[in-house]
Write an enzyme that holds these catalytic residues in place. Structure first.
Site, PDB file in Angstrom:
ATOM      1  N   HIS A 115     -39.076 -82.419 -99.669  1.00 26.72           N
ATOM      2  CA  HIS A 115     -40.489 -81.148 -98.501  1.00 26.72           C
ATOM      3  C   HIS A 115     -41.425 -82.489 -98.127  1.00 26.72           C
ATOM      4  CE1 HIS A 115     -39.883 -77.217-100.306  1.00 26.72           C
ATOM      5  NE2 HIS A 115     -39.701 -77.333 -99.026  1.00 26.72           N
ATOM      6  N   TYR A 164     -32.851 -82.174-103.572  1.00 22.02           N
ATOM      7  CA  TYR A 164     -32.633 -81.995-102.221  1.00 22.02           C
ATOM      8  C   TYR A 164     -34.128 -81.295-101.540  1.00 22.02           C
ATOM      9  CZ  TYR A 164     -28.078 -83.015 -99.566  1.00 22.02           C
ATOM     10  OH  TYR A 164     -27.630 -83.819 -98.965  1.00 22.02           O
TER      11      TYR A 164
END
Length: 596
Positions: free
Chosen positions: A369, A366
Protein backbone atom coordinates in the site's frame (compact mmCIF):
# COMPACT_ATOMS: atom_id res chain seq x y z
CA UNK A 1 21.11 -34.13 -7.95
CA UNK A 2 24.19 -34.23 -5.68
CA UNK A 3 25.87 -31.63 -7.89
CA UNK A 4 22.92 -29.24 -7.70
CA UNK A 5 22.52 -29.60 -3.94
CA UNK A 6 26.19 -28.75 -3.54
CA UNK A 7 25.83 -25.84 -5.97
CA UNK A 8 22.75 -24.54 -4.13
CA UNK A 9 24.49 -24.78 -0.77
CA UNK A 10 27.46 -22.81 -2.10
CA UNK A 11 25.08 -20.20 -3.54
CA UNK A 12 23.41 -19.82 -0.14
CA UNK A 13 26.78 -19.35 1.58
CA UNK A 14 27.90 -16.82 -1.05
CA UNK A 15 24.63 -14.91 -0.66
CA UNK A 16 24.97 -14.79 3.12
CA UNK A 17 28.58 -13.66 2.96
CA UNK A 18 28.53 -11.16 0.10
CA UNK A 19 24.84 -10.66 -0.81
CA UNK A 20 23.82 -11.38 -4.39
CA UNK A 21 23.18 -7.72 -5.30
CA UNK A 22 26.72 -6.68 -4.36
CA UNK A 23 28.32 -9.22 -6.69
CA UNK A 24 29.19 -8.69 -10.36
CA UNK A 25 26.19 -9.46 -12.53
CA UNK A 26 27.29 -12.93 -13.68
CA UNK A 27 28.10 -14.05 -10.14
CA UNK A 28 24.90 -12.47 -8.86
CA UNK A 29 22.85 -14.39 -11.43
CA UNK A 30 24.64 -17.64 -10.63
CA UNK A 31 23.87 -17.08 -6.95
CA UNK A 32 20.18 -16.39 -7.62
CA UNK A 33 19.91 -19.64 -9.60
CA UNK A 34 21.05 -21.58 -6.53
CA UNK A 35 18.78 -19.55 -4.23
CA UNK A 36 15.79 -20.30 -6.47
CA UNK A 37 16.63 -24.01 -6.60
CA UNK A 38 16.63 -24.16 -2.79
CA UNK A 39 13.36 -22.26 -2.51
CA UNK A 40 11.70 -24.52 -5.08
CA UNK A 41 12.85 -27.59 -3.20
CA UNK A 42 12.20 -26.45 0.38
CA UNK A 43 9.59 -23.68 0.29
CA UNK A 44 6.56 -25.02 -1.57
CA UNK A 45 3.82 -26.63 0.54
CA UNK A 46 0.37 -27.90 -0.37
CA UNK A 47 -2.55 -27.25 2.01
CA UNK A 48 -4.86 -29.83 0.45
CA UNK A 49 -8.14 -29.58 -1.47
CA UNK A 50 -10.77 -27.05 -0.49
CA UNK A 51 -13.77 -28.33 1.43
CA UNK A 52 -16.09 -27.61 -1.49
CA UNK A 53 -14.01 -29.47 -4.10
CA UNK A 54 -16.15 -31.72 -6.32
CA UNK A 55 -16.24 -35.38 -5.33
CA UNK A 56 -15.78 -37.24 -7.59
CA UNK A 57 -13.58 -34.89 -9.63
CA UNK A 58 -14.70 -33.81 -13.11
CA UNK A 59 -14.34 -36.07 -16.10
CA UNK A 60 -11.99 -35.89 -19.09
CA UNK A 61 -11.56 -32.49 -20.75
CA UNK A 62 -13.66 -31.50 -23.72
CA UNK A 63 -11.96 -30.42 -26.95
CA UNK A 64 -12.65 -26.80 -25.98
CA UNK A 65 -10.98 -27.24 -22.57
CA UNK A 66 -7.89 -28.70 -24.21
CA UNK A 67 -7.11 -25.54 -26.17
CA UNK A 68 -8.67 -22.65 -24.22
CA UNK A 69 -8.69 -21.27 -20.69
CA UNK A 70 -11.82 -22.08 -18.74
CA UNK A 71 -13.75 -19.35 -16.97
CA UNK A 72 -13.14 -20.85 -13.50
CA UNK A 73 -9.55 -22.00 -14.04
CA UNK A 74 -10.26 -25.74 -14.25
CA UNK A 75 -8.40 -28.07 -16.65
CA UNK A 76 -5.21 -26.04 -16.80
CA UNK A 77 -3.51 -29.19 -15.54
CA UNK A 78 -5.23 -32.00 -17.47
CA UNK A 79 -4.26 -34.68 -14.94
CA UNK A 80 -5.48 -32.63 -11.97
CA UNK A 81 -8.29 -30.54 -13.47
CA UNK A 82 -9.21 -28.76 -10.22
CA UNK A 83 -5.69 -27.46 -9.57
CA UNK A 84 -5.62 -23.67 -9.37
CA UNK A 85 -9.33 -23.17 -9.99
CA UNK A 86 -11.32 -20.39 -8.33
CA UNK A 87 -12.20 -21.60 -4.84
CA UNK A 88 -8.91 -23.48 -4.30
CA UNK A 89 -6.90 -23.05 -1.14
CA UNK A 90 -3.84 -20.87 -0.88
CA UNK A 91 -0.63 -22.85 -0.49
CA UNK A 92 2.32 -21.93 1.70
CA UNK A 93 5.99 -21.04 1.32
CA UNK A 94 6.75 -22.06 4.91
CA UNK A 95 6.36 -25.49 6.53
CA UNK A 96 2.80 -26.11 7.69
CA UNK A 97 4.06 -26.58 11.24
CA UNK A 98 5.19 -22.92 11.13
CA UNK A 99 1.90 -21.59 9.71
CA UNK A 100 -0.28 -21.65 12.83
CA UNK A 101 -1.54 -18.29 14.09
CA UNK A 102 -0.44 -17.28 17.55
CA UNK A 103 -2.77 -17.95 20.51
CA UNK A 104 -5.31 -15.32 21.52
CA UNK A 105 -3.13 -13.95 24.30
CA UNK A 106 -0.28 -13.06 21.92
CA UNK A 107 -1.78 -12.44 18.51
CA UNK A 108 -2.83 -8.86 19.34
CA UNK A 109 0.56 -7.91 20.81
CA UNK A 110 1.67 -5.30 20.15
CA UNK A 111 -1.50 -3.51 19.12
CA UNK A 112 -1.73 -3.38 15.30
CA UNK A 113 -3.19 0.09 15.68
CA UNK A 114 -0.11 1.20 17.64
CA UNK A 115 2.10 -0.26 14.89
CA UNK A 116 0.07 1.66 12.32
CA UNK A 117 0.16 5.00 14.12
CA UNK A 118 3.77 4.92 15.27
CA UNK A 119 5.62 3.17 12.43
CA UNK A 120 3.53 3.40 9.28
CA UNK A 121 1.83 6.82 9.25
CA UNK A 122 2.90 9.07 6.38
CA UNK A 123 3.60 12.73 7.05
CA UNK A 124 4.69 13.39 3.47
CA UNK A 125 5.08 11.08 0.46
CA UNK A 126 8.47 9.37 0.30
CA UNK A 127 8.65 8.98 -3.49
CA UNK A 128 10.08 6.20 -5.61
CA UNK A 129 11.63 8.55 -8.13
CA UNK A 130 12.79 5.95 -10.65
CA UNK A 131 9.23 4.94 -11.60
CA UNK A 132 5.85 6.53 -12.29
CA UNK A 133 2.53 6.05 -10.51
CA UNK A 134 1.31 3.57 -13.12
CA UNK A 135 3.32 0.97 -11.19
CA UNK A 136 0.82 1.32 -8.33
CA UNK A 137 -2.14 1.04 -10.69
CA UNK A 138 -0.55 -1.99 -12.39
CA UNK A 139 0.01 -3.70 -9.05
CA UNK A 140 -3.68 -3.40 -8.19
CA UNK A 141 -4.56 -4.58 -11.72
CA UNK A 142 -2.50 -7.73 -11.12
CA UNK A 143 -3.85 -8.38 -7.64
CA UNK A 144 -7.40 -8.32 -8.99
CA UNK A 145 -6.36 -11.19 -11.27
CA UNK A 146 -4.37 -13.20 -8.73
CA UNK A 147 -5.95 -13.43 -5.31
CA UNK A 148 -8.79 -12.53 -2.99
CA UNK A 149 -9.74 -14.04 0.35
CA UNK A 150 -13.35 -13.06 -0.35
CA UNK A 151 -15.64 -11.07 1.86
CA UNK A 152 -14.61 -10.88 5.48
CA UNK A 153 -17.08 -11.89 8.16
CA UNK A 154 -18.45 -9.37 10.64
CA UNK A 155 -19.14 -11.92 13.38
CA UNK A 156 -16.57 -12.15 16.19
CA UNK A 157 -14.21 -9.45 14.89
CA UNK A 158 -10.73 -8.82 16.22
CA UNK A 159 -11.17 -6.25 19.01
CA UNK A 160 -8.31 -3.75 19.19
CA UNK A 161 -8.07 -1.58 22.35
CA UNK A 162 -7.14 2.03 21.64
CA UNK A 163 -4.84 4.44 23.43
CA UNK A 164 -6.44 7.36 25.25
CA UNK A 165 -5.10 9.84 22.68
CA UNK A 166 -6.20 7.78 19.66
CA UNK A 167 -8.69 9.82 17.56
CA UNK A 168 -10.30 6.73 15.98
CA UNK A 169 -14.09 7.37 16.04
CA UNK A 170 -15.19 3.88 17.14
CA UNK A 171 -13.96 2.46 20.44
CA UNK A 172 -12.63 -0.17 20.47
CA UNK A 173 -11.45 -0.66 16.91
CA UNK A 174 -12.82 -3.78 15.24
CA UNK A 175 -11.15 -5.62 12.36
CA UNK A 176 -13.23 -8.23 10.55
CA UNK A 177 -11.87 -11.76 10.32
CA UNK A 178 -10.93 -13.77 7.25
CA UNK A 179 -13.15 -16.87 6.98
CA UNK A 180 -11.06 -20.07 6.97
CA UNK A 181 -11.93 -23.06 4.86
CA UNK A 182 -13.43 -25.78 7.11
CA UNK A 183 -10.79 -28.25 8.26
CA UNK A 184 -11.35 -32.01 8.42
CA UNK A 185 -12.28 -33.25 11.89
CA UNK A 186 -9.13 -34.07 13.83
CA UNK A 187 -6.85 -32.28 11.37
CA UNK A 188 -3.47 -31.28 12.78
CA UNK A 189 -2.88 -28.83 9.94
CA UNK A 190 -3.06 -25.06 10.40
CA UNK A 191 -6.11 -23.13 9.18
CA UNK A 192 -6.29 -22.85 5.39
CA UNK A 193 -7.95 -20.14 3.34
CA UNK A 194 -9.58 -20.06 -0.07
CA UNK A 195 -8.71 -17.89 -3.07
CA UNK A 196 -12.00 -16.78 -4.63
CA UNK A 197 -10.12 -16.02 -7.88
CA UNK A 198 -8.25 -18.49 -10.04
CA UNK A 199 -4.58 -18.97 -9.16
CA UNK A 200 -3.59 -18.71 -12.83
CA UNK A 201 -2.28 -15.67 -14.69
CA UNK A 202 -5.38 -15.62 -16.88
CA UNK A 203 -6.56 -11.96 -16.91
CA UNK A 204 -9.61 -12.78 -14.79
CA UNK A 205 -9.75 -9.12 -13.73
CA UNK A 206 -11.08 -8.51 -17.25
CA UNK A 207 -12.89 -11.77 -18.08
CA UNK A 208 -14.21 -12.73 -14.64
CA UNK A 209 -14.37 -16.15 -12.98
CA UNK A 210 -18.07 -16.89 -13.52
CA UNK A 211 -20.09 -17.49 -16.67
CA UNK A 212 -22.49 -14.77 -15.61
CA UNK A 213 -19.79 -12.11 -15.48
CA UNK A 214 -18.10 -13.31 -18.66
CA UNK A 215 -21.34 -13.21 -20.60
CA UNK A 216 -21.93 -9.67 -19.36
CA UNK A 217 -18.57 -8.36 -20.63
CA UNK A 218 -18.75 -10.08 -24.03
CA UNK A 219 -20.31 -8.34 -27.02
CA UNK A 220 -21.21 -11.55 -28.89
CA UNK A 221 -19.62 -10.31 -32.12
CA UNK A 222 -16.15 -11.09 -33.53
CA UNK A 223 -14.94 -12.26 -30.12
CA UNK A 224 -14.94 -8.74 -28.74
CA UNK A 225 -15.69 -7.32 -25.31
CA UNK A 226 -18.24 -4.59 -24.68
CA UNK A 227 -16.92 -1.07 -24.27
CA UNK A 228 -18.79 2.21 -23.91
CA UNK A 229 -18.36 5.26 -26.10
CA UNK A 230 -16.02 6.87 -23.55
CA UNK A 231 -13.66 3.86 -23.73
CA UNK A 232 -14.76 2.36 -20.40
CA UNK A 233 -16.16 -1.17 -20.02
CA UNK A 234 -19.80 -1.19 -18.89
CA UNK A 235 -20.27 -1.75 -15.18
CA UNK A 236 -22.67 -4.52 -14.13
CA UNK A 237 -25.23 -3.88 -11.42
CA UNK A 238 -25.76 -5.55 -8.07
CA UNK A 239 -23.32 -8.08 -6.68
CA UNK A 240 -21.27 -8.06 -9.91
CA UNK A 241 -20.49 -4.32 -9.64
CA UNK A 242 -16.70 -4.11 -9.12
CA UNK A 243 -16.82 -0.42 -8.13
CA UNK A 244 -18.50 -1.47 -4.87
CA UNK A 245 -15.59 -3.72 -3.92
CA UNK A 246 -12.91 -2.47 -1.53
CA UNK A 247 -9.81 -1.43 -3.45
CA UNK A 248 -11.51 -0.31 -6.64
CA UNK A 249 -10.07 3.00 -7.82
CA UNK A 250 -9.40 5.06 -10.90
CA UNK A 251 -6.02 3.51 -11.75
CA UNK A 252 -7.52 0.03 -11.81
CA UNK A 253 -10.40 1.15 -14.03
CA UNK A 254 -8.00 2.85 -16.45
CA UNK A 255 -6.02 -0.35 -16.97
CA UNK A 256 -9.13 -2.50 -17.24
CA UNK A 257 -10.30 -0.11 -19.95
CA UNK A 258 -6.95 -0.11 -21.74
CA UNK A 259 -6.67 -3.89 -21.88
CA UNK A 260 -10.31 -4.35 -22.82
CA UNK A 261 -9.51 -2.26 -25.89
CA UNK A 262 -6.35 -4.30 -26.43
CA UNK A 263 -8.43 -7.51 -26.40
CA UNK A 264 -10.61 -6.00 -29.13
CA UNK A 265 -7.54 -4.98 -31.15
CA UNK A 266 -6.31 -8.59 -30.97
CA UNK A 267 -9.72 -9.72 -32.23
CA UNK A 268 -9.42 -7.35 -35.21
CA UNK A 269 -6.01 -8.86 -35.99
CA UNK A 270 -7.39 -12.40 -35.80
CA UNK A 271 -10.45 -11.59 -37.93
CA UNK A 272 -8.15 -10.31 -40.66
CA UNK A 273 -6.36 -13.68 -40.76
CA UNK A 274 -9.32 -15.95 -39.96
CA UNK A 275 -12.49 -14.25 -41.25
CA UNK A 276 -14.61 -17.40 -40.96
CA UNK A 277 -13.97 -18.01 -37.26
CA UNK A 278 -16.85 -17.93 -34.83
CA UNK A 279 -17.28 -15.40 -32.05
CA UNK A 280 -16.30 -18.07 -29.50
CA UNK A 281 -13.11 -19.08 -31.31
CA UNK A 282 -12.01 -15.46 -31.71
CA UNK A 283 -12.76 -14.69 -28.06
CA UNK A 284 -10.79 -17.67 -26.73
CA UNK A 285 -7.71 -17.04 -28.92
CA UNK A 286 -7.75 -13.32 -28.02
CA UNK A 287 -8.01 -14.13 -24.32
CA UNK A 288 -4.97 -16.40 -24.49
CA UNK A 289 -2.95 -13.75 -26.31
CA UNK A 290 -3.96 -10.94 -23.96
CA UNK A 291 -3.28 -12.93 -20.77
CA UNK A 292 0.18 -13.90 -22.05
CA UNK A 293 0.94 -10.31 -23.07
CA UNK A 294 0.00 -9.10 -19.57
CA UNK A 295 2.26 -11.77 -18.05
CA UNK A 296 5.09 -10.68 -20.32
CA UNK A 297 4.66 -6.98 -19.43
CA UNK A 298 4.73 -7.81 -15.73
CA UNK A 299 7.79 -10.05 -16.10
CA UNK A 300 10.02 -7.97 -18.35
CA UNK A 301 8.77 -4.41 -17.77
CA UNK A 302 6.94 -3.81 -14.46
CA UNK A 303 9.14 -5.98 -12.26
CA UNK A 304 12.47 -4.71 -13.70
CA UNK A 305 11.18 -1.15 -13.22
CA UNK A 306 10.48 -1.60 -9.50
CA UNK A 307 13.58 -3.73 -8.82
CA UNK A 308 15.86 -1.88 -11.20
CA UNK A 309 19.12 -3.61 -10.37
CA UNK A 310 21.27 -4.86 -13.30
CA UNK A 311 21.23 -8.42 -11.95
CA UNK A 312 17.45 -8.59 -11.43
CA UNK A 313 16.71 -6.92 -14.75
CA UNK A 314 18.73 -9.65 -16.47
CA UNK A 315 17.11 -12.33 -14.30
CA UNK A 316 13.54 -11.23 -15.10
CA UNK A 317 14.30 -10.98 -18.81
CA UNK A 318 15.78 -14.48 -18.58
CA UNK A 319 12.52 -15.76 -17.08
CA UNK A 320 10.82 -14.85 -20.36
CA UNK A 321 13.52 -15.12 -23.03
CA UNK A 322 16.29 -17.03 -21.26
CA UNK A 323 19.89 -15.93 -21.03
CA UNK A 324 20.07 -16.28 -24.82
CA UNK A 325 18.04 -13.07 -24.89
CA UNK A 326 15.14 -11.55 -26.77
CA UNK A 327 16.98 -11.12 -30.09
CA UNK A 328 17.83 -14.81 -30.40
CA UNK A 329 14.35 -15.77 -29.23
CA UNK A 330 12.75 -13.66 -31.97
CA UNK A 331 15.08 -14.90 -34.71
CA UNK A 332 15.60 -18.56 -33.82
CA UNK A 333 12.92 -19.38 -31.24
CA UNK A 334 13.92 -21.78 -28.49
CA UNK A 335 17.49 -23.02 -28.88
CA UNK A 336 17.42 -25.17 -25.73
CA UNK A 337 14.99 -27.13 -23.58
CA UNK A 338 16.47 -25.34 -20.57
CA UNK A 339 14.42 -22.50 -19.11
CA UNK A 340 17.70 -20.84 -18.10
CA UNK A 341 18.89 -20.70 -21.73
CA UNK A 342 15.61 -20.11 -23.59
CA UNK A 343 13.13 -18.93 -20.95
CA UNK A 344 10.03 -20.44 -19.41
CA UNK A 345 7.38 -19.76 -22.12
CA UNK A 346 7.40 -22.81 -24.40
CA UNK A 347 9.32 -25.00 -21.95
CA UNK A 348 7.90 -28.08 -20.22
CA UNK A 349 5.32 -27.63 -17.45
CA UNK A 350 6.75 -28.18 -13.97
CA UNK A 351 5.05 -27.99 -10.54
CA UNK A 352 8.28 -28.94 -8.71
CA UNK A 353 6.56 -31.79 -6.91
CA UNK A 354 3.83 -29.69 -5.27
CA UNK A 355 0.35 -28.91 -6.69
CA UNK A 356 0.33 -25.36 -7.98
CA UNK A 357 -1.28 -22.52 -6.04
CA UNK A 358 -0.50 -19.00 -5.02
CA UNK A 359 0.51 -18.77 -1.36
CA UNK A 360 -0.31 -16.80 1.76
CA UNK A 361 3.29 -15.59 1.88
CA UNK A 362 3.04 -14.36 -1.71
CA UNK A 363 -0.09 -12.45 -0.72
CA UNK A 364 1.69 -11.03 2.32
CA UNK A 365 4.68 -9.59 0.46
CA UNK A 366 2.33 -8.00 -2.09
CA UNK A 367 0.83 -5.81 0.66
CA UNK A 368 2.47 -2.75 -0.89
CA UNK A 369 0.00 0.00 0.00
CA UNK A 370 2.84 2.54 0.50
CA UNK A 371 3.15 2.67 -3.30
CA UNK A 372 -0.13 4.60 -3.44
CA UNK A 373 0.07 8.42 -3.34
CA UNK A 374 -2.51 10.29 -1.26
CA UNK A 375 -2.89 13.25 -3.58
CA UNK A 376 -3.17 13.36 -7.34
CA UNK A 377 -2.50 16.42 -9.50
CA UNK A 378 -4.49 15.58 -12.62
CA UNK A 379 -3.21 17.47 -15.66
CA UNK A 380 -3.85 17.95 -19.36
CA UNK A 381 -1.54 16.32 -21.90
CA UNK A 382 -2.13 19.21 -24.31
CA UNK A 383 -0.61 21.95 -22.18
CA UNK A 384 0.11 20.39 -18.77
CA UNK A 385 -2.55 22.59 -17.19
CA UNK A 386 -4.30 21.21 -14.15
CA UNK A 387 -7.69 19.53 -14.06
CA UNK A 388 -7.57 19.84 -10.29
CA UNK A 389 -6.20 18.26 -7.15
CA UNK A 390 -7.85 15.02 -6.01
CA UNK A 391 -7.34 12.76 -3.04
CA UNK A 392 -7.15 8.99 -3.28
CA UNK A 393 -10.54 8.84 -1.57
CA UNK A 394 -12.04 10.97 -4.34
CA UNK A 395 -10.59 8.61 -6.98
CA UNK A 396 -12.05 5.46 -5.38
CA UNK A 397 -15.27 3.54 -5.87
CA UNK A 398 -18.11 4.62 -8.19
CA UNK A 399 -16.77 8.21 -8.33
CA UNK A 400 -13.97 6.98 -10.61
CA UNK A 401 -16.50 6.36 -13.40
CA UNK A 402 -17.63 9.98 -13.42
CA UNK A 403 -14.07 11.28 -13.30
CA UNK A 404 -13.06 9.34 -16.40
CA UNK A 405 -16.02 10.84 -18.22
CA UNK A 406 -14.99 14.32 -17.06
CA UNK A 407 -11.25 14.20 -17.71
CA UNK A 408 -10.74 11.37 -20.20
CA UNK A 409 -8.44 8.36 -20.33
CA UNK A 410 -5.54 10.07 -22.10
CA UNK A 411 -5.11 12.90 -19.58
CA UNK A 412 -5.50 10.49 -16.67
CA UNK A 413 -2.81 8.17 -18.04
CA UNK A 414 -0.58 11.18 -18.63
CA UNK A 415 -1.14 12.38 -15.06
CA UNK A 416 -0.14 9.05 -13.51
CA UNK A 417 2.74 8.66 -15.95
CA UNK A 418 4.27 11.95 -14.79
CA UNK A 419 3.74 11.30 -11.04
CA UNK A 420 5.86 9.25 -8.64
CA UNK A 421 4.47 6.47 -6.45
CA UNK A 422 5.68 5.89 -2.91
CA UNK A 423 8.56 3.75 -1.72
CA UNK A 424 7.54 0.61 0.15
CA UNK A 425 9.03 1.77 3.43
CA UNK A 426 8.13 2.81 6.97
CA UNK A 427 6.27 6.10 7.58
CA UNK A 428 4.83 6.00 4.07
CA UNK A 429 1.38 4.41 4.38
CA UNK A 430 -1.29 6.50 2.60
CA UNK A 431 -3.32 8.50 5.12
CA UNK A 432 -6.51 7.91 3.13
CA UNK A 433 -5.98 4.18 3.54
CA UNK A 434 -5.43 4.55 7.26
CA UNK A 435 -8.90 6.10 7.21
CA UNK A 436 -10.31 3.96 4.44
CA UNK A 437 -14.04 4.26 3.90
CA UNK A 438 -15.42 0.83 3.05
CA UNK A 439 -18.31 0.43 0.62
CA UNK A 440 -20.64 0.01 3.63
CA UNK A 441 -19.59 3.47 4.85
CA UNK A 442 -17.56 2.27 7.83
CA UNK A 443 -13.95 3.30 8.36
CA UNK A 444 -11.02 0.89 8.42
CA UNK A 445 -7.32 1.43 9.12
CA UNK A 446 -5.80 -0.68 6.35
CA UNK A 447 -2.33 -0.37 7.86
CA UNK A 448 -3.54 -2.00 11.09
CA UNK A 449 -5.57 -4.45 9.01
CA UNK A 450 -2.50 -5.48 6.98
CA UNK A 451 -0.62 -6.22 10.21
CA UNK A 452 -3.56 -8.21 11.57
CA UNK A 453 -4.05 -10.16 8.33
CA UNK A 454 -0.52 -11.58 8.42
CA UNK A 455 -0.95 -12.56 12.05
CA UNK A 456 -4.34 -14.24 11.64
CA UNK A 457 -3.29 -16.09 8.47
CA UNK A 458 -0.29 -17.59 10.25
CA UNK A 459 2.35 -15.74 8.23
CA UNK A 460 5.45 -15.80 10.46
CA UNK A 461 6.81 -12.64 11.97
CA UNK A 462 9.83 -11.04 10.34
CA UNK A 463 12.77 -12.86 11.93
CA UNK A 464 11.18 -16.29 11.65
CA UNK A 465 10.10 -15.51 8.09
CA UNK A 466 13.72 -14.79 7.14
CA UNK A 467 15.01 -17.95 8.80
CA UNK A 468 12.45 -20.05 6.94
CA UNK A 469 13.64 -18.46 3.68
CA UNK A 470 17.26 -19.41 4.53
CA UNK A 471 18.26 -15.87 5.44
CA UNK A 472 20.01 -14.63 8.61
CA UNK A 473 17.77 -12.87 11.11
CA UNK A 474 18.86 -9.63 12.78
CA UNK A 475 19.81 -10.01 16.44
CA UNK A 476 19.29 -6.34 17.28
CA UNK A 477 17.11 -3.48 16.09
CA UNK A 478 20.22 -1.71 14.83
CA UNK A 479 20.84 -4.70 12.53
CA UNK A 480 17.25 -4.62 11.27
CA UNK A 481 17.47 -1.14 9.76
CA UNK A 482 20.16 1.35 8.81
CA UNK A 483 18.08 4.24 10.19
CA UNK A 484 18.92 4.73 13.91
CA UNK A 485 15.71 6.68 14.57
CA UNK A 486 13.62 3.89 13.06
CA UNK A 487 15.52 1.31 15.13
CA UNK A 488 14.59 3.18 18.32
CA UNK A 489 10.96 3.52 17.28
CA UNK A 490 10.62 -0.16 16.40
CA UNK A 491 12.31 -1.22 19.63
CA UNK A 492 9.88 0.88 21.64
CA UNK A 493 6.79 -0.43 19.88
CA UNK A 494 7.92 -4.06 20.25
CA UNK A 495 9.10 -3.58 23.85
CA UNK A 496 12.66 -4.60 23.04
CA UNK A 497 11.77 -8.02 21.59
CA UNK A 498 13.21 -8.29 18.07
CA UNK A 499 11.43 -11.62 17.54
CA UNK A 500 8.01 -9.92 17.79
CA UNK A 501 8.58 -7.52 14.87
CA UNK A 502 5.80 -8.01 12.32
CA UNK A 503 6.64 -9.08 8.79
CA UNK A 504 5.40 -5.83 7.21
CA UNK A 505 7.44 -3.69 9.59
CA UNK A 506 10.60 -5.67 8.92
CA UNK A 507 10.04 -5.62 5.15
CA UNK A 508 9.54 -1.86 5.19
CA UNK A 509 12.46 -1.15 7.54
CA UNK A 510 15.29 -3.24 6.11
CA UNK A 511 17.82 -1.64 3.74
CA UNK A 512 16.90 -2.19 0.10
CA UNK A 513 19.25 -3.29 -2.67
CA UNK A 514 20.19 -0.52 -5.09
CA UNK A 515 17.33 0.20 -7.49
CA UNK A 516 14.71 -1.65 -5.41
CA UNK A 517 11.37 -0.08 -4.46
CA UNK A 518 10.80 -2.90 -1.94
CA UNK A 519 12.84 -5.26 0.23
CA UNK A 520 15.21 -8.12 -0.55
CA UNK A 521 13.28 -10.36 1.87
CA UNK A 522 10.09 -9.85 -0.16
CA UNK A 523 12.12 -10.54 -3.29
CA UNK A 524 12.86 -14.08 -2.02
CA UNK A 525 9.18 -14.96 -2.41
CA UNK A 526 9.21 -13.42 -5.89
CA UNK A 527 12.26 -15.48 -6.83
CA UNK A 528 10.30 -18.69 -6.44
CA UNK A 529 6.73 -17.56 -7.17
CA UNK A 530 7.31 -15.26 -10.15
CA UNK A 531 8.73 -18.13 -12.16
CA UNK A 532 6.31 -20.70 -10.68
CA UNK A 533 3.30 -18.81 -12.07
CA UNK A 534 4.82 -19.39 -15.51
CA UNK A 535 6.29 -22.87 -14.94
CA UNK A 536 3.00 -24.42 -13.77
CA UNK A 537 0.70 -22.94 -16.41
CA UNK A 538 0.44 -25.17 -19.47
CA UNK A 539 -0.74 -22.22 -21.57
CA UNK A 540 2.55 -20.49 -20.80
CA UNK A 541 4.70 -23.61 -21.18
CA UNK A 542 3.96 -26.70 -23.30
CA UNK A 543 0.86 -25.18 -24.94
CA UNK A 544 2.55 -21.86 -25.71
CA UNK A 545 2.50 -22.90 -29.37
CA UNK A 546 1.29 -21.63 -32.76
CA UNK A 547 -1.36 -24.36 -32.80
CA UNK A 548 -2.97 -23.01 -29.62
CA UNK A 549 -2.26 -19.28 -29.91
CA UNK A 550 -2.00 -19.03 -33.72
CA UNK A 551 1.25 -17.81 -35.32
CA UNK A 552 -0.24 -14.32 -35.46
CA UNK A 553 -1.05 -14.45 -31.74
CA UNK A 554 2.50 -15.41 -30.79
CA UNK A 555 3.85 -12.59 -32.96
CA UNK A 556 1.51 -10.16 -31.19
CA UNK A 557 2.93 -11.20 -27.81
CA UNK A 558 6.51 -10.98 -29.09
CA UNK A 559 6.04 -7.61 -30.79
CA UNK A 560 4.17 -5.71 -28.09
CA UNK A 561 5.05 -3.96 -24.86
CA UNK A 562 3.28 -1.67 -22.42
CA UNK A 563 4.46 1.23 -24.57
CA UNK A 564 2.96 -0.14 -27.79
CA UNK A 565 -0.32 -0.93 -26.02
CA UNK A 566 -0.56 2.61 -24.65
CA UNK A 567 0.32 4.23 -27.97
CA UNK A 568 -2.02 2.01 -29.99
CA UNK A 569 -5.01 3.30 -28.05
CA UNK A 570 -3.66 6.73 -27.04
CA UNK A 571 -1.24 7.87 -29.76
CA UNK A 572 -1.33 11.40 -28.32
CA UNK A 573 0.88 10.14 -25.48
CA UNK A 574 3.83 9.76 -27.84
CA UNK A 575 5.23 13.19 -26.95
CA UNK A 576 5.36 12.32 -23.24
CA UNK A 577 6.80 8.83 -23.82
CA UNK A 578 9.24 9.56 -26.61
CA UNK A 579 12.45 9.05 -24.59
CA UNK A 580 11.40 6.02 -22.50
CA UNK A 581 12.90 2.55 -22.51
CA UNK A 582 10.18 1.33 -20.14
CA UNK A 583 6.63 2.71 -19.87
CA UNK A 584 6.80 2.50 -16.06
CA UNK A 585 9.65 5.02 -15.92
CA UNK A 586 8.68 8.69 -15.34
CA UNK A 587 7.23 10.31 -18.45
CA UNK A 588 8.20 13.73 -19.77
CA UNK A 589 5.87 16.61 -19.00
CA UNK A 590 4.53 18.24 -22.13
CA UNK A 591 4.42 22.02 -22.07
CA UNK A 592 3.09 24.32 -24.78
CA UNK A 593 5.52 27.07 -25.69
CA UNK A 594 4.24 30.55 -24.70
CA UNK A 595 2.86 32.73 -27.48
CA UNK A 596 4.73 35.80 -28.69
Amino acid sequence: MAFWRTYDRIAELVDRRWRWHRLPRVLGLATLVGVRNTLRRENLYDTGPASGAPDPPPGPPTPEQLAARTVDGTYNDLTKPLMGMAGSRFGRNVPLSKAFPEPAGRILSPSPREVSRTLLTRSALIPATSVNALVAAWLQFMIWDWFSHGRHVSEDPWVIPLADDDPWPDRPMRIMRTPPDPQPVGSAAPPAYVNTLTHWWDASQIYGTTREYQQFVRSGEHGKLRIDADGTPPIPAGDLDPTREPGFWLGLLMLQSLFTREHNAICDMLVASYPDWSDEELFQRARLVLAALIAKIHTVEWTPAVINNPTTVTAMHANWWGLAGERISRVAGRISDSEVISGIPGSHTDHFGVPYSLTEEFTAVYRMHPMMPDDFDLRSLTDDRGHGQYTLRELSGPASIDLIGKIGHTDLLYSLGTMHPGLVTLHNFPRWLQEFQRPDGKLADLAATDIMRDRELGVPRYNEFRRLLHLPAPATFAELTDDPAWAREIEQVYHGDIERVDLQVGLYAEPRPAGFAFSDTAFRIFIVMASRRLNSDRFLTKDFTPAVYTPEGLRWIADNTMTTVLLRHHPELRAAMRTLENAFQPWSKVRTAPMG
